[in-house]
Design a protein around this motif. Structure first.
Motif, mmCIF file in Angstrom:
data_model
loop_
_atom_site.group_PDB
_atom_site.id
_atom_site.type_symbol
_atom_site.label_atom_id
_atom_site.label_comp_id
_atom_site.label_asym_id
_atom_site.label_seq_id
_atom_site.Cartn_x
_atom_site.Cartn_y
_atom_site.Cartn_z
ATOM 1 N N ALA A 1 27.887 -4.526 -32.801
ATOM 2 C CA ALA A 1 29.234 -3.967 -32.968
ATOM 3 C C ALA A 1 29.244 -2.890 -34.047
ATOM 4 C CB ALA A 1 30.216 -5.081 -33.314
ATOM 5 N N GLY A 2 28.632 -3.184 -35.193
ATOM 6 C CA GLY A 2 28.612 -2.216 -36.286
ATOM 7 C C GLY A 2 27.877 -0.942 -35.911
ATOM 8 N N ALA A 3 26.733 -1.084 -35.212
ATOM 9 C CA ALA A 3 25.958 0.095 -34.817
ATOM 10 C C ALA A 3 26.749 0.964 -33.842
ATOM 11 C CB ALA A 3 24.639 -0.331 -34.188
ATOM 12 N N TYR A 4 27.440 0.332 -32.894
ATOM 13 C CA TYR A 4 28.216 1.103 -31.919
ATOM 14 C C TYR A 4 29.343 1.874 -32.602
ATOM 15 C CZ TYR A 4 31.520 2.272 -28.264
ATOM 16 O OH TYR A 4 32.392 2.949 -27.459
ATOM 17 N N SER B 1 44.645 24.750 -13.757
ATOM 18 C CA SER B 1 45.300 23.702 -12.971
ATOM 19 C C SER B 1 45.295 22.357 -13.661
ATOM 20 C CB SER B 1 44.616 23.578 -11.605
ATOM 21 O OG SER B 1 43.238 23.280 -11.785
ATOM 22 N N LEU B 2 44.341 22.145 -14.554
ATOM 23 C CA LEU B 2 44.269 20.873 -15.269
ATOM 24 C C LEU B 2 44.235 21.147 -16.764
ATOM 25 C CD1 LEU B 2 41.620 18.984 -13.118
ATOM 26 C CD2 LEU B 2 44.071 18.570 -13.159
ATOM 27 N N SER B 3 45.171 20.537 -17.525
ATOM 28 C CA SER B 3 45.245 20.823 -18.955
ATOM 29 C C SER B 3 44.374 19.899 -19.784
ATOM 30 C CB SER B 3 46.703 20.709 -19.435
ATOM 31 O OG SER B 3 47.185 19.408 -19.192
ATOM 32 N N ALA B 4 44.009 18.725 -19.267
ATOM 33 C CA ALA B 4 43.213 17.773 -20.040
ATOM 34 C C ALA B 4 41.742 17.976 -19.722
ATOM 35 C CB ALA B 4 43.634 16.341 -19.723
ATOM 36 N N LEU B 5 41.055 18.769 -20.543
ATOM 37 C CA LEU B 5 39.646 19.062 -20.318
ATOM 38 C C LEU B 5 38.735 18.040 -20.970
ATOM 39 C CD1 LEU B 5 39.647 22.926 -20.874
ATOM 40 C CD2 LEU B 5 39.689 21.689 -18.719
ATOM 41 N N LYS B 6 39.261 17.270 -21.905
ATOM 42 C CA LYS B 6 38.487 16.263 -22.606
ATOM 43 C C LYS B 6 39.298 14.978 -22.646
ATOM 44 C CE LYS B 6 36.999 20.014 -25.652
ATOM 45 N NZ LYS B 6 37.009 20.536 -27.030
ATOM 46 N N ILE B 7 38.598 13.857 -22.811
ATOM 47 C CA ILE B 7 39.325 12.587 -22.917
ATOM 48 C C ILE B 7 40.273 12.636 -24.095
ATOM 49 C CG2 ILE B 7 39.064 10.110 -23.321
ATOM 50 C CD1 ILE B 7 36.399 10.230 -21.876
ATOM 51 N N LYS B 8 39.860 13.283 -25.184
ATOM 52 C CA LYS B 8 40.703 13.334 -26.386
ATOM 53 C C LYS B 8 41.991 14.120 -26.168
ATOM 54 C CE LYS B 8 39.208 17.432 -28.954
ATOM 55 N NZ LYS B 8 40.537 17.905 -29.274
ATOM 56 N N ASP B 9 42.024 14.974 -25.088
ATOM 57 C CA ASP B 9 43.225 15.752 -24.802
ATOM 58 C C ASP B 9 44.288 14.956 -24.046
ATOM 59 O OD1 ASP B 9 42.238 18.050 -26.016
ATOM 60 O OD2 ASP B 9 41.199 18.673 -24.206
ATOM 61 N N ILE B 10 43.921 13.782 -23.556
ATOM 62 C CA ILE B 10 44.902 12.943 -22.869
ATOM 63 C C ILE B 10 45.871 12.398 -23.911
ATOM 64 C CG2 ILE B 10 45.222 10.858 -21.484
ATOM 65 C CD1 ILE B 10 42.350 11.287 -20.450
ATOM 66 N N PRO B 11 47.194 12.480 -23.664
ATOM 67 C CA PRO B 11 48.164 12.018 -24.659
ATOM 68 C C PRO B 11 47.872 10.606 -25.157
ATOM 69 C CG PRO B 11 49.296 13.175 -22.905
ATOM 70 C CD PRO B 11 47.845 13.068 -22.475
ATOM 71 N N ALA B 12 47.856 10.457 -26.482
ATOM 72 C CA ALA B 12 47.670 9.175 -27.180
ATOM 73 C C ALA B 12 46.281 8.578 -26.956
ATOM 74 C CB ALA B 12 48.745 8.167 -26.774
ATOM 75 N N SER B 13 45.332 9.363 -26.428
ATOM 76 C CA SER B 13 44.019 8.803 -26.097
ATOM 77 C C SER B 13 43.306 8.235 -27.318
ATOM 78 C CB SER B 13 43.147 9.867 -25.429
ATOM 79 O OG SER B 13 42.969 10.975 -26.300
ATOM 80 N N LYS B 14 43.329 8.976 -28.433
ATOM 81 C CA LYS B 14 42.602 8.511 -29.613
ATOM 82 C C LYS B 14 43.141 7.187 -30.110
ATOM 83 C CE LYS B 14 41.832 9.540 -34.477
ATOM 84 N NZ LYS B 14 42.294 10.343 -35.619
ATOM 85 N N THR B 15 44.458 7.076 -30.188
ATOM 86 C CA THR B 15 45.072 5.881 -30.747
ATOM 87 C C THR B 15 44.812 4.651 -29.895
ATOM 88 O OG1 THR B 15 46.823 7.385 -31.481
ATOM 89 C CG2 THR B 15 47.208 5.034 -31.803
ATOM 90 N N LEU B 16 44.646 4.832 -28.587
ATOM 91 C CA LEU B 16 44.493 3.688 -27.689
ATOM 92 C C LEU B 16 43.033 3.389 -27.346
ATOM 93 C CD1 LEU B 16 47.452 4.419 -25.246
ATOM 94 C CD2 LEU B 16 47.397 2.812 -27.154
ATOM 95 N N THR B 17 42.195 4.411 -27.232
ATOM 96 C CA THR B 17 40.816 4.155 -26.828
ATOM 97 C C THR B 17 39.988 3.523 -27.942
ATOM 98 O OG1 THR B 17 40.229 6.440 -27.411
ATOM 99 C CG2 THR B 17 40.768 5.992 -25.105
ATOM 100 N N VAL B 18 40.293 3.873 -29.201
ATOM 101 C CA VAL B 18 39.531 3.271 -30.312
ATOM 102 C C VAL B 18 39.725 1.749 -30.353
ATOM 103 C CG1 VAL B 18 39.315 3.149 -32.825
ATOM 104 C CG2 VAL B 18 39.427 5.373 -31.684
ATOM 105 N N PRO B 19 40.960 1.226 -30.305
ATOM 106 C CA PRO B 19 41.123 -0.240 -30.281
ATOM 107 C C PRO B 19 40.484 -0.884 -29.055
ATOM 108 C CG PRO B 19 43.216 0.826 -30.773
ATOM 109 C CD PRO B 19 42.265 1.899 -30.399
ATOM 110 N N LEU B 20 40.556 -0.214 -27.899
ATOM 111 C CA LEU B 20 39.915 -0.765 -26.697
ATOM 112 C C LEU B 20 38.406 -0.887 -26.894
ATOM 113 C CD1 LEU B 20 41.773 0.999 -23.728
ATOM 114 C CD2 LEU B 20 41.658 -1.468 -24.184
ATOM 115 N N ALA B 21 37.801 0.149 -27.483
ATOM 116 C CA ALA B 21 36.358 0.121 -27.712
ATOM 117 C C ALA B 21 35.980 -0.968 -28.708
ATOM 118 C CB ALA B 21 35.884 1.487 -28.210
ATOM 119 N N TRP B 22 36.735 -1.077 -29.805
ATOM 120 C CA TRP B 22 36.459 -2.113 -30.803
ATOM 121 C C TRP B 22 36.583 -3.507 -30.186
ATOM 122 C CZ3 TRP B 22 36.840 -2.204 -36.610
ATOM 123 C CH2 TRP B 22 36.483 -0.988 -37.172
#
Length: 579
Positions: A332-335, A417-438
């Motif tokens: 977990a710590g290494a990831y 045609s698509l505004s979200a070129l990166k996962i981080k560009d998806i609204p609220a992605s950072k706030t939600l994906t970090v807890p999911l990963a942890w």
């Protein structure tokens, strides 16, 4: 040296909105489209240079706007210029501050009835020039109270308004003389509420310090006003654009210094000034600075997050009675170390805007940090492989999505045609994906073997860890809010605003508490759940008490946030040992 930083220092809402509109227009601009601002968007040279790097140019004449998309500056422009710009440009983006637009509307309504308008402000300021355009030739500008006496006494219908960044005390004296000269006159105190709050806070801080430092552009009206207010309080006052305008020898004479900043001053400039001042210290303060420096290094290197994730595996075991090994902790710590370090480096634009010191740290230690990050990712994969094929497959997915978080995953020709070129560009992605990963790396992967016989407990603990880390991440987003706004990262804090986010975190706290209590009552969680309740409440305390210290104590606060997770893990280890 002790430094007191004003809570109101930094971007006001109008400046923030103007920058957001401008950067959004720059991001969505088709290839080949030229963007320009009619005059400087705001009065801050450093921010204007940042916009120049993003292809937004400043022009001074209507002719230069021909064939370009034009952004109307936050100060507003006269209506005649607006009509001219519409005629020659390819489109307008109106970034006029709403407060300024309100004053324009008040003047327009009064002028159409044939009334005269008196504007308290600076005649050569961009905002006042724009306001004068709405007076239909019946406007006058006064800077000092005694100028009221020179106005024609026969005016019957007269309106008094203020430049939104006017000095409050000067306007009050102007108003007093105005009412005496024009008893039937109309007065609208149009000084922005944020301006009033900044000036009041400067007065309050000035009574506590030996000197004041006001950070902001030399041509910024509201910054100049703040410096005037500080000087009127009788303390030595230094108006600077950057820390390079300060003399260590001169500032070294003061034991306590207050710092405030104009409405167009970004946080990173304030932080640089504060760090410069804090570097001028007496011998007895060196110990405190040394501790703070070590905290910065721990935060910058992401060791705090790695330790938090590693220790959290012990808390998961304490909540579920499922076994936890040293291998799980290292995995977990290494990831977490690998993903946080890699993405901090890849997203260095936001890092530069939020914390130049951290950005410099990453540049200085680029090779060791990137090497350690890749080795940590490999270690997490190897430890997951030893756990079995399912764990390895799950870890591969986590590492894959973690590594492409800030990397463009769509082809450039799809940009329109698509505004979200990166996962981080998806609204609220950072706030939600970090807890999911942890939650995945501390709960799901270590206990895949027990999904069938302990599914209920694993699901509840997954929710607990998700909510706990969600609070941690949202607080981190509060520290990084300005840079995230400027580079377009749509965290929950950016989408909702800081105050709304704090209210939303109370709901998260309630959900976390309810999950812990309900799980313990149903027997799905051990009584250790009760020990997490006060720990979760610590985050709420942070949100309520640290707002004014976030600008210059962000790394220290970051470590304190991580220590809450570490503390929960230590309690879990003790609980496992006892039971």
């Amino acid at each position: 040296m002790q430094v007191i930083v004003a809570e109101t220092a930094g971007f006001c809402k109008g400046v923030r909105t103007a920058l957001e509109l401008t950067l959004e227009a720059a991001r969505k601009a088709p290839e080949g489209e030229i963007l320009c601002t009619f005059g400087p968007l705001i009065h801050n040279r450093q921010v204007l240079e940042m916009l120049e790097e993003r292809g937004v140019r400043e022009v001074r004449t209507v002719e230069e706007c021909a064939g370009k998309k034009v952004i109307v500056r936050a100060h507003g422009i006269p209506p005649e210029q607006r009509r001219e710009l519409r005629a020659v440009s390819t489109g307008l983006v109106d970034a006029t501050c709403k407060r300024v637009a309100r004053v324009q509307a008040i003047i327009r309504k009064h002028a159409r009835k044939g009334g005269h308008t008196v504007i308290a402000g600076d005649a050569d300021h961009a905002e006042v020039i724009g306001l004068m355009g709405y007076t239909e030739g019946l406007g006058r500008v006064v800077r000092q109270p005694d100028e009221i006496d020179s106005l024609p006494a026969h005016w019957e219908r007269v309106l008094l308004v203020a430049q939104t960044t006017q000095n409050e005390e000067v306007f009050q004296e102007i108003e007093r003389r105005f009412r005496k000269r024009y008893p039937q006159g109309i007065v609208h105190n149009t000084i922005c509420g944020a301006t009033h709050e900044r000036q009041a806070e400067v007065k309050r801080i000035a009574r506590q310090v030996d000197a004041m430092v006001i950070v902001g552009g030399f041509h910024s009206g509201n910054t100049v006003r703040l410096a005037e207010v500080a000087r009127e309080c009788g303390v030595p006052t230094y108006h600077v654009e950057t820390e390079q305008d300060l003399s260590p020898r001169q500032m070294g004479r003061y034991a306590k210094v207050g710092v405030s900043a104009g409405a167009s001053t970004p946080n990173w400039m304030i932080r640089n000034v504060v760090r410069f001042l804090e570097g001028i210290r007496s011998e007895e303060a060196l110990g405190r600075r040394s501790w703070a420096r070590w905290a910065e290094i721990a935060a910058y290197s992401n060791l705090g997050g790695a330790l938090g994730a590693a220790w959290l595996t012990a808390a998961v075991s304490a909540l579920t009675r499922l076994p936890s090994t040293l291998q799980d902790a290292f995995m977990a710590g290494a990831y977490v170390f690998a993903m946080h370090t890699l993405n901090r480096y890849l997203d260095r634009e936001a890092t530069q805007l939020n914390d130049p010191e951290r950005a410099a740290f990453y540049r200085r230690w680029r090779l060791p940090l990137m090497s350690a990050s890749l080795l940590a990712a490999a270690l997490a994969l190897v430890l997951a492989f030893w756990r079995g094929p399912l764990s390895f497959f799950a870890m591969v997915l986590l590492v894959f999505f973690g590594m492409i978080y800030t990397v463009p995953i769509l082809q450039p020709h799809w940009r329109q045609s698509l505004s979200a070129l990166k996962i981080k560009d998806i609204p609220a992605s950072k706030t939600l994906t970090v807890p999911l990963a942890w939650a995945s790396v501390t709960v799901f992967i270590p206990h895949l073997d027990h999904i069938d016989d302990a599914f209920g407990s694993i699901l509840l603990v997954f929710i607990v860890v998700f909510l706990l880390v969600l609070m941690r991440t949202a607080f981190m987003d509060c520290l990084d809010i300005q840079g995230d706004r400027l580079v377009g990262r749509e965290t929950v804090v950016v989408l909702l605003g800081e105050n709304e986010t704090i209210r939303y975190l109370w709901i998260v706290l309630a959900a976390l508490s309810g999950t812990l209590l309900g799980g313990a009552w149903l027997g799905a969680l051990t009584p250790f759940a009760f020990f997490l309740l006060p720990a979760a409440g610590v985050y709420a305390w942070f949100l309520r008490t640290t707002h004014g210290r976030r600008i210059h104590q962000a790394p220290v606060l970051e470590i304190l946030i991580e220590l809450v997770i570490v503390g929960i893990g230590v309690m879990g280890l003790v609980w496992n040992f006892i039971t």
